[in-house]
Enzyme design. Structure first.
Site, PDB file in Angstrom:
ATOM      1  CG  ASP A  80      -2.053   0.975   1.143  1.00 55.33           C
ATOM      2  OD1 ASP A  80      -2.225   1.610   0.080  1.00 55.33           O
ATOM      3  OD2 ASP A  80      -2.783   1.122   2.141  1.00 55.33           O
ATOM      4  CE  LYS A  81      -0.116   7.786  -2.193  1.00 57.23           C
ATOM      5  NZ  LYS A  81      -1.371   8.274  -2.199  1.00 57.23           N
ATOM      6  CG  HIS A  82      -0.510   7.208   4.615  1.00 57.58           C
ATOM      7  ND1 HIS A  82      -1.863   7.164   4.900  1.00 57.58           N
ATOM      8  CD2 HIS A  82      -0.041   8.320   5.203  1.00 57.58           C
ATOM      9  CE1 HIS A  82      -2.177   8.204   5.637  1.00 57.58           C
ATOM     10  NE2 HIS A  82      -1.092   8.928   5.840  1.00 57.58           N
ATOM     11  CB  SER A  83      -0.495  10.787   0.338  1.00 54.50           C
ATOM     12  OG  SER A  83      -0.413  12.198   0.359  1.00 54.50           O
ATOM     13  CB  THR A 120      -8.703   8.871  -1.368  1.00 61.67           C
ATOM     14  OG1 THR A 120      -7.393   9.436  -1.444  1.00 61.67           O
ATOM     15  CG2 THR A 120      -8.870   7.846  -2.460  1.00 61.67           C
ATOM     16  NE  ARG A 168      -2.759  13.188  17.912  1.00 61.43           N
ATOM     17  CZ  ARG A 168      -2.498  12.734  16.676  1.00 61.43           C
ATOM     18  NH1 ARG A 168      -3.028  11.607  16.254  1.00 61.43           N
ATOM     19  NH2 ARG A 168      -1.705  13.397  15.876  1.00 61.43           N
ATOM     20  CB  SER A 183      -2.322   8.651  14.289  1.00 66.74           C
ATOM     21  OG  SER A 183      -3.518   8.825  13.589  1.00 66.74           O
ATOM     22  CE  LYS A 187      -5.247   6.213  10.813  1.00 65.29           C
ATOM     23  NZ  LYS A 187      -5.643   7.561  11.123  1.00 65.29           N
ATOM     24  CE  LYS A 188      -2.283   3.688   4.711  1.00 62.05           C
ATOM     25  NZ  LYS A 188      -3.071   3.341   3.520  1.00 62.05           N
TER      26      LYS A 188
HETATM   27  N1  URA Z   1      -3.394  11.426   9.623  1.00 65.38           N
HETATM   28  C1  URA Z   1      -3.674  10.493  10.558  1.00 65.38           C
HETATM   29  O1  URA Z   1      -4.250   9.453  10.276  1.00 65.38           O
HETATM   30  N2  URA Z   1      -3.300  10.744  11.837  1.00 65.38           N
HETATM   31  C2  URA Z   1      -2.636  11.869  12.205  1.00 65.38           C
HETATM   32  O2  URA Z   1      -2.315  12.012  13.366  1.00 65.38           O
HETATM   33  C3  URA Z   1      -2.365  12.838  11.217  1.00 65.38           C
HETATM   34  C4  URA Z   1      -2.747  12.581   9.921  1.00 65.38           C
END
Ligand code: URA
Length: 436
Positions: A80-83, A120, A168, A183, A187-188
């Site tokens: 996967d990729k995360h931006s 997205t 937060r 964070s 999830k990833k």
């Molecule tokens: N995106 C996230 O999922 N968590 C953060 O803390 C900041 C950006």
């Protein structure tokens, strides 16, 4: 476990043990810890920071607060990729199909717009019928049959992050590198990946404006993800102008279909998509080097296989079977389209990118409150890249608005977001650095 003792130790700068962090996060998930205790913990971390060991422990505890997906039956490497988010950043929409067409399984859990950046999921919901919350069976079927599926975070994925993030958000503790790292990665990691590529944006349209800030975040993400067992690298990419030539939900889907038809080759967007595709394919071990990976990814675009993957994903997730053939039938359009005019002759030399993102929200394409509904039709397209030469009165971009007043106001405001110079600026770099 006495929560206030853990908070006190972090407040005083101690390094917490993995067991203390795990106990605190477990109590956070089961709501044995109050919001004020969670907020105090977040503020203590904000000021005192965390060591890499503590950040790994926090990430794993948050990952394990809910389901962890298992893709052992996928039969392909799972990547996967995360931006970190930007304006006109629709990379995922093209990258996931290209990577899948080259042999990866890409179960991509995406988010909604955050701050001035687009999301997205919001973009995909411009497609009639597209289900961003399909349930586990359909999610798996889509990954198996299309090669990729882009969906939203389910209730069972890293619930501790959901609770802590919400706290937060309202206690000025978002901008903490260990908290952002845990964070994003919780999830990833819960999505069950083997490899991950991060696109860490920097510039005036990114959350991290400077190279130093972006690099610090990228190094933290890469180190913690690798220690947690997911092979990870990061590219630092430029966000000093919108990445695509469009910003807005349906307009970015339109842009994606054009990209997959091969009409955006040579753009900055093309450079970022292929740089990330190469990184994903080499990292997963599918190709021996960047040259072979790029050739395969380019073939998947030119040969139409990436477009087929996207079309199949859209249809499996409830969208129209002929969406990519007739996007004009399905994507709603705004009633008013107005040019953003250059006030004088010159070269486009700078863009207030964050303002462009905020303009999309102002037009109705993003949320001011969590409960707002989105107008998928509105946004900006035809955005000229920096370095373009324009004459007075020529369009720099086009505003798509729900009514003439909103369109006229926004066209005037957007004209002020672009700086014109009397000589061409140095071409801005697109991919600045690789970490990991
Ligand atoms: N995106 C996230 O999922 N968590 C953060 O803390 C900041 C950006």
């Amino acid at each position: 476990m006495i929560p206030q003792e853990i908070i006190r130790r972090k407040r005083d700068g101690a390094e917490l043990a993995a067991e203390e962090i795990a106990a605190f996060i477990s109590a956070l998930s089961s709501e044995e810890i109050s919001e004020s205790q969670a907020a105090a913990f977040a503020m203590a971390v904000f000021f005192r920071g965390m060591s890499p060991e503590e950040t790994v422990a926090l990430t794993l505890a948050m990952r394990d607060s809910g389901d962890v997906l298992d893709w052992r039956d996928a039969g392909r490497p799972v990547a996967d990729k995360h931006s970190t988010g930007g304006v006109g950043d629709n990379v995922s929409l093209m990258l996931a199909p290209i990577a899948a067409a080259c042999g990866l399984a890409v179960p991509m859990i995406s988010g909604r717009g955050l701050g001035h950046t687009g999301g997205t999921l919001d973009k995909l919901q411009s497609i009639p019928g597209y289900d961003i919350a399909p349930g586990d069976a359909l999610f798996r079927k889509t990954v198996a049959e299309a090669g990729c599926a882009i969906i939203g975070q389910t209730a069972d994925l890293a619930p501790a992050d959901r609770r802590l993030y919400a706290i937060r958000d309202v206690t000025a503790t978002v901008e903490s590198v260990p908290l952002i790292t845990a964070s994003i990665l919780s999830k990833k990691l819960a999505a069950g990946l083997e490899t991950l590529v991060l696109d860490v944006k920097l510039g005036n349209g990114a959350f991290m404006e400077s190279l130093d800030e972006a690099e610090t975040l990228a190094r933290s993400l890469v180190e913690v993800a690798n220690r947690a067992g997911v092979r990870t690298s990061a590219l630092l990419t430029d966000m000093n102008q919108p990445l695509a030539d469009a910003a807005g939900n349906a307009l970015e889907i339109w842009n994606c279909v054009e990209f997959l038809k091969g009409k955006k080759v040579g753009t900055r967007l093309d450079t970022v998509v292929f740089a990330l595709a190469v990184e994903m394919l080499v990292q997963a071990g599918l190709y021996p080097d960047a040259r072979a990976a790029e050739a395969a990814a380019r073939d998947a675009l030119a040969g139409g296989q990436a477009m087929e993957v996207f079309a199949r994903m859209v249809h499996l997730l409830g969208g129209p079977a002929d969406f990519v053939d007739r996007p004009e039938v399905y994507l709603q359009t705004a009633p008013v389209v107005l040019p953003v005019l250059a006030a004088e002759d010159g070269w486009l030399s700078a863009c207030s990118t964050r303002e462009v993102g905020l303009a999309v929200i102002e037009l109705g394409g993003g949320r001011k409150r969590a409960t707002d509904t989105i107008d998928h039709r509105v946004g900006i397209d035809g955005i000229l890249p920096l370095g373009s030469k324009v004459s007075k009165g020529e369009p720099i971009a086009f505003v798509h608005a729900s009514d003439r007043d909103a369109g006229e106001q926004m066209a005037a405001r957007l004209a002020g977001c672009f700086t014109l110079a009397d000589r061409p600026p140095a071409p801005p770099p697109v991919v600045l650095r690789k970490i990991g």
